[in-house]
Design an enzyme around this catalytic site. Structure first.
Site, PDB file in Angstrom:
ATOM      1  N   THR A 106     -19.991 -55.728  -6.545  1.00 50.79           N
ATOM      2  CA  THR A 106     -21.089 -55.475  -5.605  1.00 50.79           C
ATOM      3  C   THR A 106     -20.883 -54.123  -4.917  1.00 50.79           C
ATOM      4  O   THR A 106     -19.795 -53.543  -4.979  1.00 50.79           O
ATOM      5  CB  THR A 106     -21.169 -56.588  -4.533  1.00 50.79           C
ATOM      6  OG1 THR A 106     -20.036 -56.498  -3.664  1.00 50.79           O
ATOM      7  CG2 THR A 106     -21.225 -57.973  -5.165  1.00 50.79           C
TER       8      THR A 106
ATOM      9  N   LYS B 196     -13.389 -50.998  -4.242  1.00 54.27           N
ATOM     10  CA  LYS B 196     -12.124 -50.618  -3.604  1.00 54.27           C
ATOM     11  C   LYS B 196     -12.022 -51.057  -2.145  1.00 54.27           C
ATOM     12  O   LYS B 196     -10.936 -51.006  -1.556  1.00 54.27           O
ATOM     13  CB  LYS B 196     -11.833 -49.130  -3.756  1.00 54.27           C
ATOM     14  CG  LYS B 196     -12.844 -48.178  -3.203  1.00 54.27           C
ATOM     15  CD  LYS B 196     -12.468 -46.742  -3.612  1.00 54.27           C
ATOM     16  CE  LYS B 196     -13.687 -45.874  -3.851  1.00 54.27           C
ATOM     17  NZ  LYS B 196     -14.645 -46.304  -4.859  1.00 54.27           N
TER      18      LYS B 196
ATOM     19  N   GLU C  44      -7.920 -52.395 -11.647  1.00 55.80           N
ATOM     20  CA  GLU C  44      -7.671 -51.099 -12.291  1.00 55.80           C
ATOM     21  C   GLU C  44      -8.725 -50.056 -11.956  1.00 55.80           C
ATOM     22  O   GLU C  44      -8.421 -48.882 -11.728  1.00 55.80           O
ATOM     23  CB  GLU C  44      -7.584 -51.303 -13.814  1.00 55.80           C
ATOM     24  CG  GLU C  44      -7.189 -50.085 -14.603  1.00 55.80           C
ATOM     25  CD  GLU C  44      -5.748 -49.653 -14.335  1.00 55.80           C
ATOM     26  OE1 GLU C  44      -5.514 -49.108 -13.233  1.00 55.80           O
ATOM     27  OE2 GLU C  44      -4.885 -49.859 -15.190  1.00 55.80           O
TER      28      GLU C  44
ATOM     29  N   GLY D  90     -27.270 -38.096 -11.318  1.00 55.23           N
ATOM     30  CA  GLY D  90     -27.043 -39.498 -10.967  1.00 55.23           C
ATOM     31  C   GLY D  90     -25.689 -39.801 -10.357  1.00 55.23           C
ATOM     32  O   GLY D  90     -25.375 -40.957 -10.106  1.00 55.23           O
TER      33      GLY D  90
ATOM     34  N   GLU E 160     -24.825 -39.383  -4.354  1.00 54.48           N
ATOM     35  CA  GLU E 160     -25.646 -40.271  -3.538  1.00 54.48           C
ATOM     36  C   GLU E 160     -26.650 -39.446  -2.731  1.00 54.48           C
ATOM     37  O   GLU E 160     -26.433 -38.256  -2.484  1.00 54.48           O
ATOM     38  CB  GLU E 160     -24.753 -41.029  -2.537  1.00 54.48           C
ATOM     39  CG  GLU E 160     -23.555 -41.699  -3.128  1.00 54.48           C
ATOM     40  CD  GLU E 160     -23.918 -42.992  -3.821  1.00 54.48           C
ATOM     41  OE1 GLU E 160     -24.942 -43.594  -3.468  1.00 54.48           O
ATOM     42  OE2 GLU E 160     -23.174 -43.387  -4.739  1.00 54.48           O
TER      43      GLU E 160
ATOM     44  N   LYS F 111      -9.075 -44.412  -1.893  1.00 56.96           N
ATOM     45  CA  LYS F 111      -8.301 -44.477  -3.138  1.00 56.96           C
ATOM     46  C   LYS F 111      -6.819 -44.203  -2.893  1.00 56.96           C
ATOM     47  O   LYS F 111      -5.954 -44.883  -3.463  1.00 56.96           O
ATOM     48  CB  LYS F 111      -8.871 -43.483  -4.155  1.00 56.96           C
ATOM     49  CG  LYS F 111     -10.201 -43.961  -4.728  1.00 56.96           C
ATOM     50  CD  LYS F 111     -10.887 -42.890  -5.554  1.00 56.96           C
ATOM     51  CE  LYS F 111     -12.134 -43.464  -6.222  1.00 56.96           C
ATOM     52  NZ  LYS F 111     -13.019 -42.395  -6.735  1.00 56.96           N
TER      53      LYS F 111
END
Lengths: 347, 347
Positions: free
Chosen positions: B99, B128, B152, B209, B212, B227
């Site tokens: 999601t 994440k 992963e 694409g 954002e 990250k």
């Protein structure tokens, strides 16, 4: 608690580095995997052997070799058993093949591994000979006998390669491999590019311990060809042997060639290239090539590198730095970990 | 033959890419792992859901979303069930959390994963958020309930990272991590260095694409910080959250800065750096830094990169190329493979 009894065939650079890592991690392995790892035998070609079912003292074994040049013939665990007899006769769970390489036959290492697998023992090979000449036979034998058979160290020491592909690139098709796989020639070409005379490079390399008295296995491209063979047979299901690689070494590369390449913004590297087309035909070359100076493969501090081209994950590049022998020992250790996971039910 | 029932929460870019790979590999998985993988549920936020215990037709599900913008409300498997209810109520073996990310809370994704793990189901997260905010809680919950919990894709899509370290760097201590982890800012800085005006870069990025409408999560360094948090918490046993990272984005970097860096032979990159000292103290920064133009991290065609510094294997560097969405799908698929291996007894 289970026990894993390890037989080490050979106790050179790789064996001693592996022993240091195992000594350091033994208790963590016991805690993490509930397996007590014991080295029950060490054989060497001309420096004696040690055998003890309750587990040898590895620091003491290393000390004897380094200080006395051989295992102590008066020591309690000394033996004259040779590697082949040990592989066939001793009681162990995993054989670790660390004897010197014969790049043209893969022997006697292949016979050692065959003996282990035929007895239903796991096998780890740091020796690329058996992989380059007899991979599929050994793989199938291991599978039939439900044994683990691992060989991470054979290409780029402990840099994750075969174990990585097995676990992390599942169901990927690999149709191209590129690499600089021989650290010695990479070093020689790098020094030549700095203007160092070839005689000086060879002398320094020998003093630093990574250039053989006869470096032709490296400079003629045999070592790189053997590694490309292993990569392609394992990762691309090719059916190569080192003699089938289209091979050119670096002995024909002159200081003038390197200077001319530099004029064009390039450096010369001993490139390994393997491809597989849609019909399954493979091509494999090892030869000096000009690479743009800005390319990842041209990196100054690089020891070795490979790129894999896959259908599902695109291109992946892995770089190795540092010529430390500990990396060779770690590759063998990583394979031992796979054996332990295998004993614990892993696939 | 076993069955693995998969519940997909979210069916955007990652979900559809995963579905394509699963469709392609389903029969090979059955053959190789003796497990029949079936997707028994797909939920979306506003485009309806699908539920079918015998396994949904993924190509048809993708077709409906792409052609009609939502699942067919008149179709036989249509449902209005929401993601949280599905996680709590449906019959499945593995939940795949795909999601949309809330980078500041990790919700509702964390609740979805908690629900699965509390029920003894395996969980895979491409999201994440839960990893950046609640990794240790979720890891411990999975362990207590003997479930697999894999993620992963959260760093560099399917590039082998967490699964690689788990399998291939066993018993290594990692004390330093360096990386360029955010592909979007890497693209923006690269285009700026070519002299493209920032407005044009943003417009092109949106058209392609990957930018954002509001790219501030990328340009302010939040995505990179999340990250780095995940890398450090998982690989270095740190206890960070994204807000604890010393973070500077790229919004302050001007064309003049880039030109001045170029004069010095450097390029500007959004660098992530994490270290852990001998006492276990960690430091973590995300900020624009000048990198020598010849460095591996400065590569023109690079999407992302990380280096790990380990005690036993020295420095390892892994490069990602290609911005393909299929790599995101493959990361999720690689985690599914780990779940299947887990079901087959792997550790």
């Amino acid at each position: 608690m289970k026990t894993c009894k390890v037989l080490l065939l050979g106790y050179g650079v790789a064996g001693k580095a592996f022993a240091r890592i195992l000594n350091k991690t033994h208790d963590d392995i016991l805690k993490g995997k509930d397996i007590d790892v014991k080295v029950v035998g060490i054989t060497t070609g001309s420096r004696g052997s040690l055998v003890y079912q309750d587990g040898l003292d590895l620091a003491e074994a290393t000390r004897q070799l380094e200080e006395d040049g051989c295992f102590d013939p008066k020591g309690p665990y000394y033996s004259k058993i040779d590697s082949m007899t040990a592989a066939e006769m001793l009681d162990y769970d995993v054989l670790m093949e660390l004897t010197p390489l014969n790049i043209f036959t893969g022997q006697p290492a292949t016979d050692h591994i065959r003996a282990a697998l035929n007895r239903g023992k796991h096998a780890v090979s740091a020796n690329k000979g058996p992989l380059a000449w007899h991979y599929k036979e050994l793989r199938d034998l291991a599978k039939r006998n439900r044994c683990g058979f691992f060989f991470e160290t054979t290409v780029m020491a402990g840099t994750p390669t075969f174990n990585m592909a097995h676990h992390c690139l599942q169901f990927c098709e690999i149709d191209k491999i590129e690499g600089i796989l021989n650290a010695t020639t990479n070093y020689i070409l790098k020094e030549m590019a700095k203007g160092v005379p070839i005689d000086t490079i060879m002398k320094t390399g020998r003093e630093l311990g990574f250039l053989e008295a006869d470096p032709s296995m490296d400079t003629e491209g045999w070592d790189a060809s053997a590694k490309l063979t292993v990569l392609m047979n394992v990762l691309m299901d090719a059916d190569l042997t080192p003699d089938k690689i289209d091979r050119t070494g670096i002995t024909g590369v002159t200081a003038e060639d390197i200077a001319a390449a530099k004029e064009r913004g390039n450096v010369i590297k001993l490139m390994c290239r393997g491809t597989k087309d849609a019909d399954g035909n493979v091509t494999a070359t090892v030869r000096p090539e000009e690479i743009p100076a800005g390319d990842v493969f041209a990196g100054e501090d690089l020891v070795a590198v490979y790129s894999l081209y896959t259908d599902l994950m695109g291109k992946l590049t892995f770089l190795q730095y540092g010529l430390e022998t500990t990396q060779t020992g770690y590759g063998v250790f990583a394979d031992l970990c796979r054996v332990l996971d295998f004993m614990n039910g892993a696939v």
